[in-house]
Design a protein around this motif. Sequence first.
Motif, mmCIF file in Angstrom:
data_model
loop_
_atom_site.group_PDB
_atom_site.id
_atom_site.type_symbol
_atom_site.label_atom_id
_atom_site.label_comp_id
_atom_site.label_asym_id
_atom_site.label_seq_id
_atom_site.Cartn_x
_atom_site.Cartn_y
_atom_site.Cartn_z
ATOM 1 N N GLY A 1 -17.261 60.263 82.487
ATOM 2 C CA GLY A 1 -16.545 59.968 83.721
ATOM 3 C C GLY A 1 -17.515 59.387 84.720
ATOM 4 O O GLY A 1 -18.453 58.677 84.355
ATOM 5 N N ARG A 2 -17.325 59.727 85.977
ATOM 6 C CA ARG A 2 -18.244 59.307 87.039
ATOM 7 C C ARG A 2 -19.662 59.768 86.696
ATOM 8 O O ARG A 2 -20.641 59.074 86.948
ATOM 9 C CB ARG A 2 -17.765 59.896 88.370
ATOM 10 N N ILE A 3 -19.753 60.980 86.118
ATOM 11 C CA ILE A 3 -20.981 61.525 85.554
ATOM 12 C C ILE A 3 -20.585 62.154 84.213
ATOM 13 O O ILE A 3 -19.414 62.457 84.002
ATOM 14 C CB ILE A 3 -21.630 62.593 86.466
ATOM 15 N N PRO A 4 -21.534 62.368 83.313
ATOM 16 C CA PRO A 4 -21.180 63.108 82.100
ATOM 17 C C PRO A 4 -20.737 64.528 82.485
ATOM 18 O O PRO A 4 -21.321 65.135 83.389
ATOM 19 C CB PRO A 4 -22.479 63.141 81.298
ATOM 20 N N LEU A 5 -19.708 65.015 81.824
ATOM 21 C CA LEU A 5 -19.218 66.369 82.066
ATOM 22 C C LEU A 5 -19.157 67.065 80.714
ATOM 23 O O LEU A 5 -18.475 66.607 79.801
ATOM 24 C CB LEU A 5 -17.832 66.342 82.717
ATOM 25 N N TYR A 6 -19.902 68.167 80.594
ATOM 26 C CA TYR A 6 -19.937 68.938 79.350
ATOM 27 C C TYR A 6 -19.043 70.160 79.529
ATOM 28 O O TYR A 6 -19.339 71.046 80.314
ATOM 29 C CB TYR A 6 -21.375 69.356 79.017
ATOM 30 N N HIS A 7 -17.945 70.172 78.797
ATOM 31 C CA HIS A 7 -16.949 71.235 78.899
ATOM 32 C C HIS A 7 -17.093 72.125 77.672
ATOM 33 O O HIS A 7 -16.991 71.656 76.542
ATOM 34 C CB HIS A 7 -15.554 70.603 78.963
ATOM 35 N N ALA A 8 -17.340 73.399 77.896
ATOM 36 C CA ALA A 8 -17.511 74.330 76.789
ATOM 37 C C ALA A 8 -16.554 75.498 76.934
ATOM 38 O O ALA A 8 -16.178 75.881 78.037
ATOM 39 C CB ALA A 8 -18.954 74.846 76.755
ATOM 40 N N ASP A 9 -16.168 76.052 75.810
ATOM 41 C CA ASP A 9 -15.311 77.227 75.759
ATOM 42 C C ASP A 9 -15.999 78.229 74.848
ATOM 43 O O ASP A 9 -16.121 77.993 73.650
ATOM 44 C CB ASP A 9 -13.933 76.845 75.221
#
Length: 161
Positions: free
Chosen positions: A78-86
């Motif tokens: 996105g605008r910046i990398p976004l690391y989504h973890a669960d």
Amino acid sequence: MSSETATRVKTLRLESPEETHALGVRLGKLLRPGDFVGLIGELGAGKTHLARGVAEGAEVPRSEVASPTFAIVYPYSGRIPLYHADLYRLANYDDLYSTGFLDMVESGDGASLVEWLDRIPAAAPREFLRVTLRHTGGDARELTAEAFGARPAVLLDAWMS
């Protein structure tokens, strides 16, 4: 979780999933590389609504946003990398280590959004924003945000202003 006392704590009531999502959008617009946000709450507490809002605010295309429950870690552009973890399905820190998530967080090139942080508290860096969601009846939720460190305190103040 951090044994230190939070630098700043703010609590508010959210009346609907839409309000939770909108608050996530506000947070996503403010995230910078290196920011780490940990989400805590029972199943159905609103973590996913908030996370989807954060991704939208970080300008991640809606079609890319998926629940990382089975992938464990999902990187978004996105605008910046976004690391989504669960972390729900992980048993311990060693399991998390094997996913490569820690390498992504340590790279500092993006922001991290981690659901179920309470399952593996050691996943959080020294400075982070912890967001806890609780059911309060019907669609209403109570959100408590705790900043640990200087940058998370600035982020929290900007988010809740």
